[in-house]
Design a protein around this motif. Structure first.
Motif, PDB file in Angstrom:
ATOM      1  N   PHE A  87       1.040   3.040  -0.897  1.00 24.52           N
ATOM      2  CA  PHE A  87       1.946   4.183  -0.952  1.00 24.52           C
ATOM      3  C   PHE A  87       1.903   4.896  -2.299  1.00 24.52           C
ATOM      4  O   PHE A  87       2.118   6.108  -2.369  1.00 24.52           O
ATOM      5  CB  PHE A  87       3.364   3.733  -0.606  1.00 24.52           C
ATOM      6  N   SER A  88       1.607   4.175  -3.354  1.00 28.57           N
ATOM      7  CA  SER A  88       1.452   4.809  -4.664  1.00 28.57           C
ATOM      8  C   SER A  88       0.245   5.741  -4.674  1.00 28.57           C
ATOM      9  O   SER A  88       0.289   6.823  -5.275  1.00 28.57           O
ATOM     10  CB  SER A  88       1.313   3.750  -5.756  1.00 28.57           C
ATOM     11  N   GLU A  89      -0.827   5.336  -4.009  1.00 29.30           N
ATOM     12  CA  GLU A  89      -2.006   6.196  -3.914  1.00 29.30           C
ATOM     13  C   GLU A  89      -1.717   7.434  -3.082  1.00 29.30           C
ATOM     14  O   GLU A  89      -2.176   8.534  -3.401  1.00 29.30           O
ATOM     15  CB  GLU A  89      -3.185   5.419  -3.332  1.00 29.30           C
ATOM     16  N   PHE A  90      -0.956   7.274  -2.006  1.00 34.09           N
ATOM     17  CA  PHE A  90      -0.552   8.446  -1.223  1.00 34.09           C
ATOM     18  C   PHE A  90       0.242   9.412  -2.098  1.00 34.09           C
ATOM     19  O   PHE A  90       0.002  10.621  -2.092  1.00 34.09           O
ATOM     20  CB  PHE A  90       0.311   8.006  -0.030  1.00 34.09           C
ATOM     21  N   ALA A 107      -8.370  12.490   0.939  1.00 30.39           N
ATOM     22  CA  ALA A 107      -8.532  11.943  -0.412  1.00 30.39           C
ATOM     23  C   ALA A 107      -7.569  10.785  -0.641  1.00 30.39           C
ATOM     24  O   ALA A 107      -7.935   9.772  -1.252  1.00 30.39           O
ATOM     25  CB  ALA A 107      -8.305  13.042  -1.450  1.00 30.39           C
ATOM     26  N   ALA A 108      -6.337  10.934  -0.164  1.00 30.39           N
ATOM     27  CA  ALA A 108      -5.343   9.869  -0.311  1.00 30.39           C
ATOM     28  C   ALA A 108      -5.797   8.603   0.411  1.00 30.39           C
ATOM     29  O   ALA A 108      -5.701   7.493  -0.127  1.00 30.39           O
ATOM     30  CB  ALA A 108      -3.994  10.336   0.241  1.00 30.39           C
ATOM     31  N   LEU A 109      -6.303   8.754   1.623  1.00 32.22           N
ATOM     32  CA  LEU A 109      -6.764   7.612   2.398  1.00 32.22           C
ATOM     33  C   LEU A 109      -7.967   6.943   1.744  1.00 32.22           C
ATOM     34  O   LEU A 109      -8.041   5.712   1.657  1.00 32.22           O
ATOM     35  CB  LEU A 109      -7.117   8.049   3.822  1.00 32.22           C
ATOM     36  N   GLU A 110      -8.901   7.739   1.273  1.00 32.32           N
ATOM     37  CA  GLU A 110     -10.104   7.176   0.652  1.00 32.32           C
ATOM     38  C   GLU A 110      -9.768   6.435  -0.640  1.00 32.32           C
ATOM     39  O   GLU A 110     -10.289   5.333  -0.888  1.00 32.32           O
ATOM     40  CB  GLU A 110     -11.137   8.279   0.398  1.00 32.32           C
ATOM     41  N   ASN A 111      -8.909   7.028  -1.452  1.00 33.33           N
ATOM     42  CA  ASN A 111      -8.496   6.366  -2.690  1.00 33.33           C
ATOM     43  C   ASN A 111      -7.743   5.070  -2.401  1.00 33.33           C
ATOM     44  O   ASN A 111      -7.941   4.059  -3.073  1.00 33.33           O
ATOM     45  CB  ASN A 111      -7.618   7.296  -3.525  1.00 33.33           C
ATOM     46  N   VAL A 113      -7.946   3.114   0.289  1.00 36.54           N
ATOM     47  CA  VAL A 113      -8.855   2.087   0.808  1.00 36.54           C
ATOM     48  C   VAL A 113      -9.642   1.447  -0.336  1.00 36.54           C
ATOM     49  O   VAL A 113      -9.771   0.212  -0.408  1.00 36.54           O
ATOM     50  CB  VAL A 113      -9.812   2.683   1.860  1.00 36.54           C
ATOM     51  N   GLU A 114     -10.128   2.259  -1.237  1.00 31.67           N
ATOM     52  CA  GLU A 114     -10.893   1.725  -2.374  1.00 31.67           C
ATOM     53  C   GLU A 114     -10.039   0.800  -3.235  1.00 31.67           C
ATOM     54  O   GLU A 114     -10.460  -0.311  -3.598  1.00 31.67           O
ATOM     55  CB  GLU A 114     -11.432   2.876  -3.226  1.00 31.67           C
ATOM     56  N   LYS A 115      -8.828   1.240  -3.553  1.00 30.05           N
ATOM     57  CA  LYS A 115      -7.943   0.427  -4.394  1.00 30.05           C
ATOM     58  C   LYS A 115      -7.529  -0.861  -3.684  1.00 30.05           C
ATOM     59  O   LYS A 115      -7.453  -1.923  -4.301  1.00 30.05           O
ATOM     60  CB  LYS A 115      -6.702   1.239  -4.778  1.00 30.05           C
ATOM     61  N   LEU A 116      -7.256  -0.774  -2.386  1.00 26.98           N
ATOM     62  CA  LEU A 116      -6.836  -1.956  -1.628  1.00 26.98           C
ATOM     63  C   LEU A 116      -7.958  -2.990  -1.550  1.00 26.98           C
ATOM     64  O   LEU A 116      -7.717  -4.191  -1.690  1.00 26.98           O
ATOM     65  CB  LEU A 116      -6.405  -1.559  -0.216  1.00 26.98           C
ATOM     66  N   MET A 117      -9.176  -2.529  -1.333  1.00 30.87           N
ATOM     67  CA  MET A 117     -10.300  -3.449  -1.249  1.00 30.87           C
ATOM     68  C   MET A 117     -10.537  -4.154  -2.586  1.00 30.87           C
ATOM     69  O   MET A 117     -10.834  -5.350  -2.627  1.00 30.87           O
ATOM     70  CB  MET A 117     -11.555  -2.719  -0.777  1.00 30.87           C
ATOM     71  N   ASN A 118     -10.359  -3.419  -3.666  1.00 27.30           N
ATOM     72  CA  ASN A 118     -10.508  -4.020  -4.994  1.00 27.30           C
ATOM     73  C   ASN A 118      -9.374  -4.988  -5.306  1.00 27.30           C
ATOM     74  O   ASN A 118      -9.596  -6.075  -5.851  1.00 27.30           O
ATOM     75  CB  ASN A 118     -10.560  -2.924  -6.064  1.00 27.30           C
ATOM     76  N   LEU A 119      -8.157  -4.594  -4.937  1.00 30.20           N
ATOM     77  CA  LEU A 119      -6.985  -5.415  -5.237  1.00 30.20           C
ATOM     78  C   LEU A 119      -6.996  -6.720  -4.450  1.00 30.20           C
ATOM     79  O   LEU A 119      -6.765  -7.800  -5.015  1.00 30.20           O
ATOM     80  CB  LEU A 119      -5.704  -4.636  -4.930  1.00 30.20           C
ATOM     81  N   PRO A 135     -11.183   1.607   9.578  1.00 30.54           N
ATOM     82  CA  PRO A 135     -11.633   2.375  10.750  1.00 30.54           C
ATOM     83  C   PRO A 135     -10.767   3.601  11.026  1.00 30.54           C
ATOM     84  O   PRO A 135     -11.261   4.617  11.518  1.00 30.54           O
ATOM     85  CB  PRO A 135     -11.571   1.368  11.895  1.00 30.54           C
ATOM     86  N   GLY A 136      -9.494   3.514  10.689  1.00 34.17           N
ATOM     87  CA  GLY A 136      -8.640   4.689  10.821  1.00 34.17           C
ATOM     88  C   GLY A 136      -9.092   5.809   9.907  1.00 34.17           C
ATOM     89  O   GLY A 136      -9.213   6.968  10.323  1.00 34.17           O
ATOM     90  N   LYS A 137      -9.371   5.455   8.666  1.00 30.34           N
ATOM     91  CA  LYS A 137      -9.848   6.434   7.682  1.00 30.34           C
ATOM     92  C   LYS A 137     -11.181   7.022   8.100  1.00 30.34           C
ATOM     93  O   LYS A 137     -11.415   8.231   7.986  1.00 30.34           O
ATOM     94  CB  LYS A 137      -9.955   5.761   6.316  1.00 30.34           C
TER      95      LYS A 137
END
Length: 214
Positions: A87-90, A107-111, A113-119, A135-137
């Motif tokens: 939600f912070s990325e959104f 852009a919000a979804l892509e950012n 997903v990237e942050k979540l995968m790293n975290l 898959p939603g993104k």
């Protein structure tokens, strides 16, 4: 151009909170099959706490910021920081925008997903919430890249997240408490994917209802 107003649209986030509240028992039941059975309880606690801090006149970005901050700081466990990050990325992608367009949400979804995968150290196929949001993104992005409408992209987001969530039944857990079950984790939904699917489907529906076409 189609868009959703940022100003005074905190009700989108309040609908997400209500959806988690209504589905709290369902999420805990899913979690109980392979985990501690407290996913819905913990999610509901954090989301309802955020509800007390969100005012209906707030912007969409501000409401997402409060929800993210509340989850990260007050829910605890592993899901607090994970959903706090989402939600912070959104919020970060939307905060300077008057109009939330298809590309801004992409852009919000892509950012996110990237942050979540790293975290979380998770990738697609690990039986986590990534298996719903990724898959939603991707479904959303496909519509956007092919000049589809914002409404079509939001429908694709919801459908992609639902399909991804359902597919977690076919996966073996690689991360989290369910991973200790190994192959025995097959045949069950992942609770994180289920809650993420609820969030994305509710957001998509709420944004569609508030769509403005210029």
């Amino acid at each position: 151009m189609s868009y959703v107003k940022n100003a005074e649209n905190a009700s989108v986030v309040l609908e997400i909170i209500q959806a988690i509240h209504v589905n709290a028992r369902y999420l805990s039941e899913i979690d109980g099959a392979t985990g501690d059975g407290d996913h819905g309880i913990n999610m509901n606690k954090g989301f309802m706490l955020a509800k007390e801090r969100i005012e209906t006149g707030m912007s969409l970005a501000e409401a997402f910021k409060i929800l993210g901050r509340t989850l990260a700081m007050d829910i605890g466990g592993s899901m607090g920081p994970i959903y706090g990050t989402l939600f912070s990325e959104f919020s970060r992608a939307m905060q300077k925008e008057e109009k939330i367009t298809m590309q801004i949400l992409l852009a919000a979804l892509e950012n996110a997903v990237e942050k979540l995968m790293n975290l979380a150290g998770a990738k697609l196929g690990d039986k986590t919430l990534i298996d719903a949001i990724y898959p939603g993104k991707e479904a959303y992005k496909k519509v956007a890249d092919n000049n589809g409408s914002f409404n079509e992209a939001l429908r694709a987001l919801a459908e992609g997240a639902e399909a991804g969530k359902e597919n977690t039944k076919n996966l073996t857990a690689k991360i989290g408490r369910a991973a200790r079950l190994g192959e025995r984790s097959r045949g069950f939904l992942d609770a994180g994917a289920a809650s993420c699917c609820i969030i994305l489907k509710t957001m998509a529906d709420a944004m569609q209802k508030r769509m403005i076409d210029d």
